[in-house]
Design an enzyme around this catalytic site. Structure first.
Site, PDB file in Angstrom:
ATOM      1  N   GLU A   1      -1.472   3.133  13.149  1.00  0.00           N
ATOM      2  CA  GLU A   1      -2.734   3.390  13.660  1.00  0.00           C
ATOM      3  C   GLU A   1      -2.852   4.949  13.614  1.00  0.00           C
ATOM      4  OE1 GLU A   1      -3.760   3.952  18.013  1.00  0.00           O
ATOM      5  OE2 GLU A   1      -5.885   3.648  17.504  1.00  0.00           O
TER       6      GLU A   1
ATOM      7  N   ARG B   1      11.021  -1.844  21.757  1.00  0.00           N
ATOM      8  CA  ARG B   1      10.760  -0.306  21.197  1.00  0.00           C
ATOM      9  C   ARG B   1      12.331   0.352  20.635  1.00  0.00           C
ATOM     10  NH1 ARG B   1       5.453   1.934  23.181  1.00  0.00           N
ATOM     11  NH2 ARG B   1       5.888   3.544  22.021  1.00  0.00           N
TER      12      ARG B   1
ATOM     13  N   LYS C   1       3.329   9.680  23.542  1.00  0.00           N
ATOM     14  CA  LYS C   1       2.353  10.792  23.232  1.00  0.00           C
ATOM     15  C   LYS C   1       2.342  11.796  24.645  1.00  0.00           C
ATOM     16  CE  LYS C   1      -0.296   8.894  19.961  1.00  0.00           C
ATOM     17  NZ  LYS C   1      -1.574   8.341  19.677  1.00  0.00           N
TER      18      LYS C   1
END
Length: 517
Positions: A50, A270, A280
């Site tokens: 993305e 992950r 983030k």
RNA sequence: GCUCCGGUAGUAUAGUCCGGUCAAGUAUGCGGGCCUCUCGAGCCCGUGACCCGGGUUCAAAUCCCGGCCGGAGCACCA
């Protein structure tokens, strides 16, 4: 039907695993375990970034998995930008992902953006409406959320096909404002899997898209876009992180309504490194605290960060192959695991140079004035050598000489042995003690006091310690380097002897970043 | 809170499906040795784990139940 339970995935994996293990030992080459349901020449995978933020090491490892499996089976790879939220997507990030993948050596055969296919998405939406599988809902977001949580239908679900078609066209024509109408899937409001409870397929967003401008206002959501695109791209294997696991059922269902074949899913937790979150939010907190100034900070897990730090692409690749498993368990890698791989790759190619951290001056009054030819690598002569002119004063590591008692013998590597006579603040006096190598004498690096360059080395550490931002995550070591440090090109990684592998980060001046010992 | 999913040495993994060959393999870390004009690399030796409690079984890391701990999801983000 192609959907496999995790147990099933493992079972398939295991079936073929013995061959692999033997092959691995035989040719001493690191390989990934076999891909369930994979056929030579028929595997298609995808890199689905993305473009809304910086590429990080998790993207890199996932990218390698998708790329390496495609390669392993002579298959194809798509680079497909998941860019259906105009508000999040930014142009700069598309290129940053391409750059990142290229740097890693991850190649792709085809490239597209989900936003390229808006007309197609609309077509499929209409098909769903016509078959009674989608309806226009005008509930508020809050009401929808409440009802979905409760597992209850709203009144809009009962609309007829014609009304839905009309309303849908109104949506496309701009009759509704943002938040006023959505297209929803007729799912199962009672499903335990909450994603199946009549998820929104399209919503209205009045915000220009970096690629299509203001041409479209009705945007598909992730599940719809990805279901269709994976089919359109002919994707056979979806390797992704486990936060998507609940969407398998939904995406398969959407495709089944459209008569499309499903891929095989392989999900894993992950990839994160200790003390280095990829989130983030957390990284932004570090920047806002003033500790770091940019996203390419060498302490960050961003691709730019790890590149600046001197981690090479091959290391990430090998690490992914050897340390990764398709596990759902939480994992936090220790940086030392990656460093070990990186070191093995760097060791044969990195030139050895003298850098003296925290220097102290050493004067050897009776030293012969000589010069030495010092090889750049202990066992790879093809890396060359340099000549160092030595006088009788040097810079040497403060630590080594402060600890040493007077009368102690120390060898200046390649040059000579010296015996410490006296130590004063900022100055050590010693006498010449022969040039031949003597056993059991500490060997240290040195820099001529009359010919050196100032060197600064940044030493990155964990950003977070015990969940708190670590204020001392970046140490700065000042020192001096031998003249040959001038020959180190920006971006080159060298080994400063007895200090560690460091990459020259600056174009001008001699600022290095330490990768690891 | 609800729904899924996991828990093998300090770390990351192999093994779990089809119980025995697992007194648990590998990598890294750590300790020691050899080699080396680096505290790097290489070689050798060593260290160290099946979350807990029950059950099934001749036999359980593997199957069942309960507990504890951890992760993910519960968006008109992806």
């Amino acid at each position: 039907m192609n959907k496999l339970e995790p147990e099933e995935q493992r079972r398939l994996l295991e079936e073929i695993a013995p061959d692999l293990l033997e092959a691995k030992k035989a040719e001493e080459e690191k390989k990934l375990p076999p891909l369930p349901g994979a056929e030579k020449g028929k595997v298609v995978t995808r890199l689905p970034p993305e473009p809304s933020g910086y590429m990080h090491i998790g993207h890199a490892m996932s990218g390698f998995l998708n790329y390496l499996y495609a390669r392993m089976y002579d298959g194809k790879v798509w680079l497909r930008f998941e860019d259906t939220d105009p508000r999040k997507v930014k142009l700069e990030y598309y290129e940053s992902f391409r750059r990142g993948y290229r740097w890693l050596g991850i190649e792709w055969d085809y490239e597209k953006n989900n936003s390229d296919d808006m007309e197609l998405f609309y077509k499929y939406a209409e098909q769903l409406i016509k078959s009674g599988k989608a309806y226009v809902c005008t509930c508020s977001a809050e009401k929808m959320r409440r009802l979905r949580a409760a597992g209850e239908e709203c009144e809009h679900r009962k609309r007829g096909v014609d009304e839905n078609l009309h309303l849908w066209n109104e949506m496309l024509a701009g009759a509704f404002g943002e938040g006023e109408a959505t297209l929803r899937l007729v799912g199962d409001m009672k499903s335990k899997n909450t994603t199946m409870r009549d998820p929104v397929l399209f919503r209205i967003i009045n915000h220009p898209h970096p690629l299509t401008g203001s041409k479209y206002r009705v945007w598909p959501l992730y599940d719809f876009a990805v279901s269709i695109e994976d089919y359109l791209c002919g994707v056979t294997h979806v390797l992704r992180t486990s936060e998507f696991a609940l969407r398998d059922e939904l995406q398969n269902y959407i495709r089944s309504l459209l008569g499309m074949r499903n891929p095989i899913y392989i999900e894993y937790s992950r990839f994160e490194f200790k003390g280095t979150p990829v989130s983030k939010r957390k990284l932004r907190a570090v920047i806002e605290s003033g500790l770091a100034s940019s996203w390419d900070d060498p302490r960050f897990p961003t691709i730019e960060g790890i590149r600046r730090r001197g981690i090479v692409p091959e290391a990430i690749k090998e690490f992914t192959i050897t340390q990764t498993g398709f596990s759902y368990a939480k994992r936090e890698y220790d940086w030392s695991l990656l460093f070990a791989v990186n070191r093995k790759i760097l060791d044969p190619r990195a030139r050895r140079l003298f850098f003296v951290p925290n220097p102290v001056k050493l004067v050897v009054e009776d030293a012969p004035k000589v010069s030495v030819e010092a090889p750049y690598h202990p066992d790879r002569s093809e890396l060359g050598s340099r000549r160092i002119e030595a006088g009788n004063s040097f810079y040497v590591p403060r630590e080594d000489f402060e600890k040493a008692a007077e009368g102690r013998l120390i060898r200046l590597k390649y040059l000579m042995n010296v015996r410490i006579l006296e130590k004063r603040e900022g100055l050590v006096k010693a006498e010449f003690a022969g040039r031949e190598v003597v056993k059991n004498v500490k060997i240290v690096q040195w820099v001529p006091a009359d010919d050196f360059v100032d060197v600064e080395v940044l030493v990155p550490g964990p950003l977070y310690l015990d969940g708190e931002v670590n204020p001392e995550s970046l140490r700065k070591v000042m020192g001096v380097g031998e003249p040959a440090v001038k020959t180190v090109k920006p971006g080159e990684v060298v080994q400063f002897e007895r200090f560690g592998f460091c990459r020259r980060d600056s174009e001008k001046g001699y600022v290095f970043i330490k990768a690891h010992d």
